[in-house]
Scaffold this motif. Sequence first.
Motif, PDB file in Angstrom:
ATOM      1  N   TYR A  97      14.919  52.310 114.653  1.00 17.94           N
ATOM      2  CA  TYR A  97      14.175  53.520 114.306  1.00 17.94           C
ATOM      3  C   TYR A  97      13.950  53.625 112.800  1.00 17.94           C
ATOM      4  CZ  TYR A  97      12.879  58.369 113.661  1.00 17.94           C
ATOM      5  OH  TYR A  97      12.222  59.509 113.279  1.00 17.94           O
ATOM      6  N   SER A  98      14.936  53.207 112.017  1.00 19.44           N
ATOM      7  CA  SER A  98      14.799  53.291 110.559  1.00 19.44           C
ATOM      8  C   SER A  98      13.668  52.389 110.058  1.00 19.44           C
ATOM      9  CB  SER A  98      16.114  52.897 109.878  1.00 19.44           C
ATOM     10  OG  SER A  98      16.363  51.506 110.021  1.00 19.44           O
ATOM     11  N   ILE A  99      13.370  51.333 110.820  1.00 23.03           N
ATOM     12  CA  ILE A  99      12.297  50.413 110.424  1.00 23.03           C
ATOM     13  C   ILE A  99      10.958  50.820 111.032  1.00 23.03           C
ATOM     14  CG2 ILE A  99      11.469  48.024 110.565  1.00 23.03           C
ATOM     15  CD1 ILE A  99      14.421  47.140 110.593  1.00 23.03           C
ATOM     16  N   CYS A 100      10.972  51.100 112.334  1.00 24.19           N
ATOM     17  CA  CYS A 100       9.712  51.355 113.053  1.00 24.19           C
ATOM     18  C   CYS A 100       9.290  52.821 113.044  1.00 24.19           C
ATOM     19  CB  CYS A 100       9.836  50.877 114.502  1.00 24.19           C
ATOM     20  SG  CYS A 100      10.127  49.104 114.673  1.00 24.19           S
ATOM     21  N   GLU A 101      10.274  53.717 112.961  1.00 20.61           N
ATOM     22  CA  GLU A 101      10.019  55.161 112.988  1.00 20.61           C
ATOM     23  C   GLU A 101       9.221  55.569 114.225  1.00 20.61           C
ATOM     24  OE1 GLU A 101       8.181  56.081 109.252  1.00 20.61           O
ATOM     25  OE2 GLU A 101      10.085  56.068 108.172  1.00 20.61           O
ATOM     26  N   GLU A 102       9.601  54.996 115.366  1.00 23.40           N
ATOM     27  CA  GLU A 102       8.942  55.317 116.627  1.00 23.40           C
ATOM     28  C   GLU A 102       9.835  56.225 117.462  1.00 23.40           C
ATOM     29  OE1 GLU A 102       7.868  51.715 118.582  1.00 23.40           O
ATOM     30  OE2 GLU A 102       6.545  51.042 116.957  1.00 23.40           O
ATOM     31  N   ALA A 142      23.579  51.823 120.339  1.00 20.27           N
ATOM     32  CA  ALA A 142      23.182  52.912 119.446  1.00 20.27           C
ATOM     33  C   ALA A 142      22.952  52.405 118.022  1.00 20.27           C
ATOM     34  CB  ALA A 142      24.248  54.004 119.451  1.00 20.27           C
ATOM     35  N   LEU A 143      23.826  51.541 117.553  1.00 20.34           N
ATOM     36  CA  LEU A 143      23.670  50.994 116.199  1.00 20.34           C
ATOM     37  C   LEU A 143      22.366  50.221 116.057  1.00 20.34           C
ATOM     38  CD1 LEU A 143      27.315  49.729 115.539  1.00 20.34           C
ATOM     39  CD2 LEU A 143      26.191  51.692 114.473  1.00 20.34           C
ATOM     40  N   MET A 144      22.022  49.463 117.101  1.00 18.54           N
ATOM     41  CA  MET A 144      20.789  48.677 117.054  1.00 18.54           C
ATOM     42  C   MET A 144      19.550  49.577 117.093  1.00 18.54           C
ATOM     43  SD  MET A 144      21.835  45.611 116.697  1.00 18.54           S
ATOM     44  CE  MET A 144      23.222  46.322 115.799  1.00 18.54           C
ATOM     45  N   PHE A 145      19.581  50.585 117.954  1.00 20.45           N
ATOM     46  CA  PHE A 145      18.435  51.493 118.041  1.00 20.45           C
ATOM     47  C   PHE A 145      18.279  52.324 116.764  1.00 20.45           C
ATOM     48  CE2 PHE A 145      18.809  51.097 122.805  1.00 20.45           C
ATOM     49  CZ  PHE A 145      17.558  50.507 122.972  1.00 20.45           C
ATOM     50  N   ALA A 202      16.099  56.464 122.359  1.00 19.79           N
ATOM     51  CA  ALA A 202      17.099  55.512 122.844  1.00 19.79           C
ATOM     52  C   ALA A 202      18.392  55.630 122.045  1.00 19.79           C
ATOM     53  CB  ALA A 202      16.545  54.092 122.756  1.00 19.79           C
ATOM     54  N   TYR A 203      18.260  55.847 120.738  1.00 16.52           N
ATOM     55  CA  TYR A 203      19.442  55.997 119.883  1.00 16.52           C
ATOM     56  C   TYR A 203      20.256  57.222 120.289  1.00 16.52           C
ATOM     57  CZ  TYR A 203      22.131  57.437 115.777  1.00 16.52           C
ATOM     58  OH  TYR A 203      23.141  57.861 114.944  1.00 16.52           O
ATOM     59  N   PHE A 225       8.191  43.902 113.170  1.00 17.29           N
ATOM     60  CA  PHE A 225       8.560  42.841 114.112  1.00 17.29           C
ATOM     61  C   PHE A 225      10.082  42.761 114.227  1.00 17.29           C
ATOM     62  CE2 PHE A 225       9.944  38.426 114.676  1.00 17.29           C
ATOM     63  CZ  PHE A 225       9.311  38.083 115.863  1.00 17.29           C
ATOM     64  N   TYR A 226      10.753  42.853 113.087  1.00 15.29           N
ATOM     65  CA  TYR A 226      12.216  42.804 113.087  1.00 15.29           C
ATOM     66  C   TYR A 226      12.810  44.104 113.628  1.00 15.29           C
ATOM     67  CZ  TYR A 226      11.913  38.433 110.544  1.00 15.29           C
ATOM     68  OH  TYR A 226      11.643  37.123 110.198  1.00 15.29           O
ATOM     69  N   GLY A 227      12.091  45.202 113.405  1.00 12.11           N
ATOM     70  CA  GLY A 227      12.530  46.458 114.000  1.00 12.11           C
ATOM     71  C   GLY A 227      12.521  46.376 115.520  1.00 12.11           C
ATOM     72  N   LYS A 228      11.498  45.715 116.060  1.00 13.78           N
ATOM     73  CA  LYS A 228      11.413  45.533 117.511  1.00 13.78           C
ATOM     74  C   LYS A 228      12.568  44.674 118.017  1.00 13.78           C
ATOM     75  CE  LYS A 228       7.364  47.605 118.121  1.00 13.78           C
ATOM     76  NZ  LYS A 228       7.206  48.840 118.924  1.00 13.78           N
ATOM     77  N   ILE A 229      12.967  43.698 117.216  1.00 15.20           N
ATOM     78  CA  ILE A 229      14.091  42.850 117.623  1.00 15.20           C
ATOM     79  C   ILE A 229      15.372  43.677 117.694  1.00 15.20           C
ATOM     80  CG2 ILE A 229      15.567  40.921 116.930  1.00 15.20           C
ATOM     81  CD1 ILE A 229      13.077  39.530 115.866  1.00 15.20           C
ATOM     82  N   TYR A 230      15.563  44.564 116.716  1.00 15.83           N
ATOM     83  CA  TYR A 230      16.717  45.467 116.795  1.00 15.83           C
ATOM     84  C   TYR A 230      16.638  46.307 118.072  1.00 15.83           C
ATOM     85  CZ  TYR A 230      18.690  44.668 112.132  1.00 15.83           C
ATOM     86  OH  TYR A 230      19.311  44.112 111.035  1.00 15.83           O
TER      87      TYR A 230
END
Length: 211
Positions: free
Chosen positions: A135-140, A128-131, A146-147, A106-111
């Motif tokens: 990615y480090s959280i969601c690994e999608e 880029a920093l946010m994506f 996007a990053y 959920f927090y990964g989606k917020i990033y």
Amino acid sequence: MNRRLCDWLEDELGLAKMAEDLRRDLDQNATLEEFVLTILKGSVIYAPSEIVKIQNLLEQLKNQRDVERAKYKADSLMKSGEYESAILVYQSILSQDWDESVNKKFYGKIYGCLGSAYGYLFLYKEAALMFKEAYSICEEEDMLKAYIYCCYRGLPEKDYVKMLSGNSMFLSMSAKIKAEMEEAKKENDLDFSDEKLITWKSENRRIDKKS
């Protein structure tokens, strides 16, 4: 949500029926959501279908956690193009202690949402920093894509090449993005070959003669 509001609606606005309905809600210990719906129904501003949508939304928000309601607020700001305000709300969510009852993704989606908001403002380095964090959280894959794209847009070429070097996943995604960009460019470019231009001029001359 009190009787003074009911009195004001009746005395100042002449909405006796609405005031009566609201007093009944108070007597029956109605929820805030029910109180709001009574006002909306009595205002004759909204169509029945719109009231049903609002009712469903209120029901959904009532069952959500505080952090989920905050995200909904930020998402709504994003949809209306208020990117700076959305960024502030997203940041406020991330700056607080994370709710452990919520999936970490959920927090990964917020990033990811923050990255999108920065992207809409053409702040690609921040995006880029946010994506990257998303990615480090969601690994999608979409987050990674996007990053890489934001790095491509936001970094000097030599820094971008350095970032990609030695990382096969980054290199593969970069190649994929560039291929998609080339394809999009071909689809959107106008064909102004001599043959096409002569045909276009000929057709327009015929139209001019007819008119």
